[in-house]
Write a protein that holds these residues in place. Structure first.
Motif, PDB file in Angstrom:
ATOM      1  N   CYS A 276       0.833  -1.218   0.000  1.00 56.33           N
ATOM      2  CA  CYS A 276       0.000   0.000   0.000  1.00 56.33           C
ATOM      3  C   CYS A 276       0.867   1.268   0.000  1.00 56.33           C
ATOM      4  CB  CYS A 276      -0.930   0.025   1.203  1.00 56.33           C
ATOM      5  SG  CYS A 276      -1.989  -1.421   1.267  1.00 56.33           S
ATOM      6  N   ASP A 277       2.085   1.153   0.526  1.00 55.64           N
ATOM      7  CA  ASP A 277       2.982   2.310   0.535  1.00 55.64           C
ATOM      8  C   ASP A 277       3.541   2.588  -0.860  1.00 55.64           C
ATOM      9  OD1 ASP A 277       2.851   3.448   3.003  1.00 55.64           O
ATOM     10  OD2 ASP A 277       4.628   2.465   3.827  1.00 55.64           O
ATOM     11  N   PHE A 278       3.236   1.705  -1.810  1.00 59.94           N
ATOM     12  CA  PHE A 278       3.723   1.889  -3.180  1.00 59.94           C
ATOM     13  C   PHE A 278       2.564   1.930  -4.179  1.00 59.94           C
ATOM     14  CE2 PHE A 278       6.866   0.173  -0.426  1.00 59.94           C
ATOM     15  CZ  PHE A 278       7.880   1.115  -0.594  1.00 59.94           C
ATOM     16  N   CYS A 279       1.412   2.415  -3.695  1.00 62.67           N
ATOM     17  CA  CYS A 279       0.224   2.594  -4.538  1.00 62.67           C
ATOM     18  C   CYS A 279      -0.125   4.080  -4.501  1.00 62.67           C
ATOM     19  CB  CYS A 279      -0.932   1.768  -3.964  1.00 62.67           C
ATOM     20  SG  CYS A 279      -2.556   2.289  -4.526  1.00 62.67           S
ATOM     21  N   ASP A 280      -0.288   4.699  -5.677  1.00 65.41           N
ATOM     22  CA  ASP A 280      -0.587   6.143  -5.694  1.00 65.41           C
ATOM     23  C   ASP A 280      -1.988   6.451  -6.220  1.00 65.41           C
ATOM     24  OD1 ASP A 280      -0.145   5.493  -8.332  1.00 65.41           O
ATOM     25  OD2 ASP A 280       1.268   7.109  -8.743  1.00 65.41           O
ATOM     26  N   ASP A 281      -2.835   5.409  -6.308  1.00 63.62           N
ATOM     27  CA  ASP A 281      -4.204   5.625  -6.793  1.00 63.62           C
ATOM     28  C   ASP A 281      -5.117   5.916  -5.599  1.00 63.62           C
ATOM     29  OD1 ASP A 281      -6.736   5.558  -7.803  1.00 63.62           O
ATOM     30  OD2 ASP A 281      -6.571   3.591  -8.756  1.00 63.62           O
ATOM     31  N   VAL A 282      -5.323   7.187  -5.328  1.00 58.31           N
ATOM     32  CA  VAL A 282      -6.144   7.563  -4.166  1.00 58.31           C
ATOM     33  C   VAL A 282      -7.629   7.536  -4.522  1.00 58.31           C
ATOM     34  CG1 VAL A 282      -6.659   9.419  -2.511  1.00 58.31           C
ATOM     35  CG2 VAL A 282      -4.297   8.965  -3.182  1.00 58.31           C
ATOM     36  N   SER A 283      -7.969   7.936  -5.747  1.00 53.60           N
ATOM     37  CA  SER A 283      -9.396   8.167  -6.046  1.00 53.60           C
ATOM     38  C   SER A 283     -10.036   7.034  -6.856  1.00 53.60           C
ATOM     39  CB  SER A 283      -9.547   9.492  -6.800  1.00 53.60           C
ATOM     40  OG  SER A 283      -9.021   9.363  -8.106  1.00 53.60           O
ATOM     41  N   GLY A 284      -9.449   5.856  -6.847  1.00 52.38           N
ATOM     42  CA  GLY A 284     -10.046   4.739  -7.595  1.00 52.38           C
ATOM     43  C   GLY A 284     -10.135   5.074  -9.070  1.00 52.38           C
ATOM     44  N   GLU A 285      -8.974   5.370  -9.669  1.00 49.07           N
ATOM     45  CA  GLU A 285      -8.924   5.940 -11.025  1.00 49.07           C
ATOM     46  C   GLU A 285      -9.466   5.022 -12.117  1.00 49.07           C
ATOM     47  OE1 GLU A 285      -5.164   7.907 -12.036  1.00 49.07           O
ATOM     48  OE2 GLU A 285      -4.770   8.125  -9.903  1.00 49.07           O
ATOM     49  N   LEU A 286      -9.663   3.730 -11.780  1.00 45.85           N
ATOM     50  CA  LEU A 286     -10.105   2.802 -12.826  1.00 45.85           C
ATOM     51  C   LEU A 286     -11.552   2.361 -12.627  1.00 45.85           C
ATOM     52  CD1 LEU A 286      -6.797   0.733 -13.045  1.00 45.85           C
ATOM     53  CD2 LEU A 286      -7.505   2.699 -14.422  1.00 45.85           C
ATOM     54  N   ALA A 287     -12.261   3.035 -11.727  1.00 46.06           N
ATOM     55  CA  ALA A 287     -13.648   2.649 -11.430  1.00 46.06           C
ATOM     56  C   ALA A 287     -14.649   3.557 -12.147  1.00 46.06           C
ATOM     57  CB  ALA A 287     -13.885   2.736  -9.921  1.00 46.06           C
ATOM     58  N   ASP A 288     -15.786   2.975 -12.546  1.00 49.39           N
ATOM     59  CA  ASP A 288     -16.870   3.792 -13.126  1.00 49.39           C
ATOM     60  C   ASP A 288     -17.325   4.845 -12.129  1.00 49.39           C
ATOM     61  OD1 ASP A 288     -18.330   2.263 -15.731  1.00 49.39           O
ATOM     62  OD2 ASP A 288     -16.933   1.105 -14.540  1.00 49.39           O
ATOM     63  N   ILE A 289     -17.383   4.433 -10.876  1.00 42.08           N
ATOM     64  CA  ILE A 289     -17.652   5.400  -9.798  1.00 42.08           C
ATOM     65  C   ILE A 289     -16.814   4.982  -8.598  1.00 42.08           C
ATOM     66  CG2 ILE A 289     -19.690   4.125  -8.923  1.00 42.08           C
ATOM     67  CD1 ILE A 289     -20.888   6.876  -8.174  1.00 42.08           C
ATOM     68  N   ALA A 290     -16.192   5.959  -7.944  1.00 38.02           N
ATOM     69  CA  ALA A 290     -15.440   5.626  -6.728  1.00 38.02           C
ATOM     70  C   ALA A 290     -16.011   6.434  -5.565  1.00 38.02           C
ATOM     71  CB  ALA A 290     -13.959   5.906  -6.916  1.00 38.02           C
ATOM     72  N   LEU A 291     -15.993   5.790  -4.380  1.00 40.56           N
ATOM     73  CA  LEU A 291     -16.668   6.358  -3.201  1.00 40.56           C
ATOM     74  C   LEU A 291     -15.762   6.357  -1.990  1.00 40.56           C
ATOM     75  CD1 LEU A 291     -19.731   4.075  -3.808  1.00 40.56           C
ATOM     76  CD2 LEU A 291     -19.600   6.497  -4.408  1.00 40.56           C
ATOM     77  N   GLY A 292     -15.812   7.455  -1.272  1.00 40.89           N
ATOM     78  CA  GLY A 292     -15.056   7.519  -0.021  1.00 40.89           C
ATOM     79  C   GLY A 292     -15.899   8.218   1.033  1.00 40.89           C
ATOM     80  N   ASP A 293     -15.266   8.577   2.120  1.00 38.44           N
ATOM     81  CA  ASP A 293     -15.948   9.317   3.187  1.00 38.44           C
ATOM     82  C   ASP A 293     -15.686  10.800   3.009  1.00 38.44           C
ATOM     83  OD1 ASP A 293     -16.982   7.325   5.190  1.00 38.44           O
ATOM     84  OD2 ASP A 293     -14.911   6.645   5.007  1.00 38.44           O
ATOM     85  N   ALA A 294     -16.682  11.612   3.303  1.00 44.21           N
ATOM     86  CA  ALA A 294     -16.508  13.069   3.212  1.00 44.21           C
ATOM     87  C   ALA A 294     -15.906  13.562   4.531  1.00 44.21           C
ATOM     88  CB  ALA A 294     -17.844  13.734   2.935  1.00 44.21           C
TER      89      ALA A 294
END
Ligand SMILES: Cc1cc2nc3c(=O)[nH]c(=O)nc-3n(C[C@H](O)[C@H](O)[C@H](O)COP(=O)(O)OP(=O)(O)OC[C@H]3O[C@@H](n4cnc5c(N)ncnc54)[C@H](O)[C@@H]3O)c2cc1C
Length: 420
Positions: free
Chosen positions: A256-274
């Motif tokens: 995980c320390d070598f992953c830079d995809d924060v916003s789920g760049e490959l998803a039709d929709i990505a969801l997180g917490d506000a």
């Protein structure tokens, strides 16, 4: 996949796996990918046409729109605002899919399962911070009669996209992806630790709840809960009382320390917490959303206009602010970790990012790497909360001091910038 000694699921070799061979071609951390699928940027170009994803930012990748809000139907039974469950239900109702592949509780553990249309969506609501594998269900997808949506964190979705690239039939079959924004995968030690903190023994556990919301308080004021065999009530522990379990890197997977995809760049929709005001003040939970396909965008827009969703447009700067810590750690600081703080020979290719880091930020990175490693080593040798807390104290104390100093310094600089 097998459990390793640190509580993670790791692949085992069935046949010979050399650097060049095919076995790495769907691995999200493959150090030797083809140029056409080198990073999330190239993969996104294959799946999202420019006339749909009309916007692009270095931090977010390609996207269409950003929103904030919750589902009136699913919020109470979901981890955050219930948008993942809402979109899943919509995909079934619109006959886009016959199946959804997502994580749910099976016995006292969590697993990827295939859920057919007609099964209650709420059965697989809520996020689980527990290692899972898609290997068994993924092999069955091609045999299913009808299309499939997949709900997953960004690295798993990268694997899915790579498989679709290898086998075009999967591109049609898996016709929608829901990304769960992820700050890091935890070892199963995390759940064992929380279970003991809640006052239960790991052998007695029937069910765990990672997010018991407090509707009278803020979104961050949630508890971990555990149901013990033969008892009705949940034993709970307030997550806040345990200190920072996320920014410190406790029990986190090294990859995980070598992953830079924060916003789920490959998803039709990505969801997180506000995690921003005013939404964070509402203990019910609110999602941030980022859309990348027309269908995803239509589902959200129609939900907003027909009253299913209590949601608004959200400026992308606010979306970024909602995941600020993750962008700093995973994007700004990744090159430093890769150069100076890793003994891994083959780090997968990453998008170049230039950010000058102050000495204290570099020190924080060093201390987080150490904290992560020690948490796994200490729990492996003696899985006991009191022993663990005692042994981790010096690591966490020095990390906390330098983090505090950094916040203080940044606060002064920001104030001065506003003054002049
Ligand atoms: C490991 C992990 C780390 C996360 N880190 C962050 C973060 O840093 N910042 C942030 O804003 N949000 C983070 N989240 C996401 C956040 O907690 C919410 O899950 C997300 O906003 C969706 O909320 P919801 O109410 O719409 O989901 P729900 O309606 O409750 O549905 C949740 C969906 O996620 C699926 N799911 C559950 N567990 C997993 C899992 N382990 N892997 C893949 N899918 C799963 C479920 O099957 C279900 O389909 C993380 C989630 C996970 C699993």
């Amino acid at each position: 996949m097998d459990w390793n000694e640190f509580g993670f699921l790791v692949p085992h070799e069935i046949n010979d796996c050399t650097d060049e061979s095919d076995c790495l071609s769907v691995c999200p951390f493959n150090p030797f990918p083809e140029e056409t699928v080198k990073t999330e940027t190239e993969i996104a170009n294959l799946f999202f046409p420019d006339d749909t994803t009309t916007k692009k930012l270095e931090k977010l990748g390609k996207y269409k729109n950003t929103y904030v809000g919750y589902s009136n139907e699913f919020r109470a039974t979901s981890s955050s605002g219930g948008i993942a469950s809402y979109v899943t239900k919509q995909l079934f109702e619109r006959n886009i899919i016959e199946y959804v592949v997502n994580v749910q509780q099976v016995g006292e553990k969590f697993e990827y399962s295939i859920n057919k249309k007609g099964n209650p969506v709420v059965k697989s609501s809520k996020t689980r911070y527990y290692p899972v594998t898609m290997d068994k269900v993924f092999q069955k997808i091609e045999e299913l009669d009808g299309n499939v949506a997949i709900v997953s964190i960004p690295c798993f979705l990268k694997g899915v996209r790579l498989a679709q690239y290898q086998r075009p039939a999967l591109k049609e079959k898996i016709n929608f992806t829901i990304g769960i924004i992820c700050g890091g995968v935890k070892s199963k030690f995390f759940t064992e630790y929380l279970t003991q903190k809640a006052g239960a023994f790991n052998d007695d556990v029937e069910k765990v709840e990672y997010r018991v919301k407090n509707l009278d308080s803020t979104a961050g004021d949630y508890s971990f809960g555990v149901k013990v065999a033969g008892k009705e009530d949940l034993k709970t522990v307030k997550m806040r009382s345990l200190g920072d379990m996320w920014g410190t890197g406790l029990f986190k997977c090294n990859a995980c320390d070598f992953c830079d995809d924060v916003s789920g760049e490959l998803a039709d929709i990505a969801l997180g917490d506000a995690w921003i005001r005013p939404y964070v003040n509402d203990g019910g939970g609110t999602n941030v959303m980022i859309t990348r396909s027309n269908l995803a965008d239509t589902i959200i827009k129609q939900g907003m206009s027909n009253g299913d969703l209590h949601a608004d447009d959200l400026p992308e700067s606010e979306f970024i602010r909602s995941q600020k810590g993750s962008f700093t750690h995973r994007q700004d600081c990744l090159p430093y970790r890769a150069d100076k703080l890793s003994n891994i020979e083959n780090i997968p290719p990453k998008r170049p990012r230039k950010k000058r880091l102050s000495p204290e930020v570099k020190l924080i990175q060093k201390k987080r790497r150490e904290t992560r490693k020690q948490s796994l080593l200490i729990w492996k040798d003696n899985p006991n909360v009191d022993f663990f807390d005692l042994k981790m104290k010096p690591y966490l104390k020095s990390l906390r001091s330098i983090t505090k100093f950094n916040h203080y310094k940044r606060g002064i600089i920001d104030r001065m910038k506003r003054m002049f």
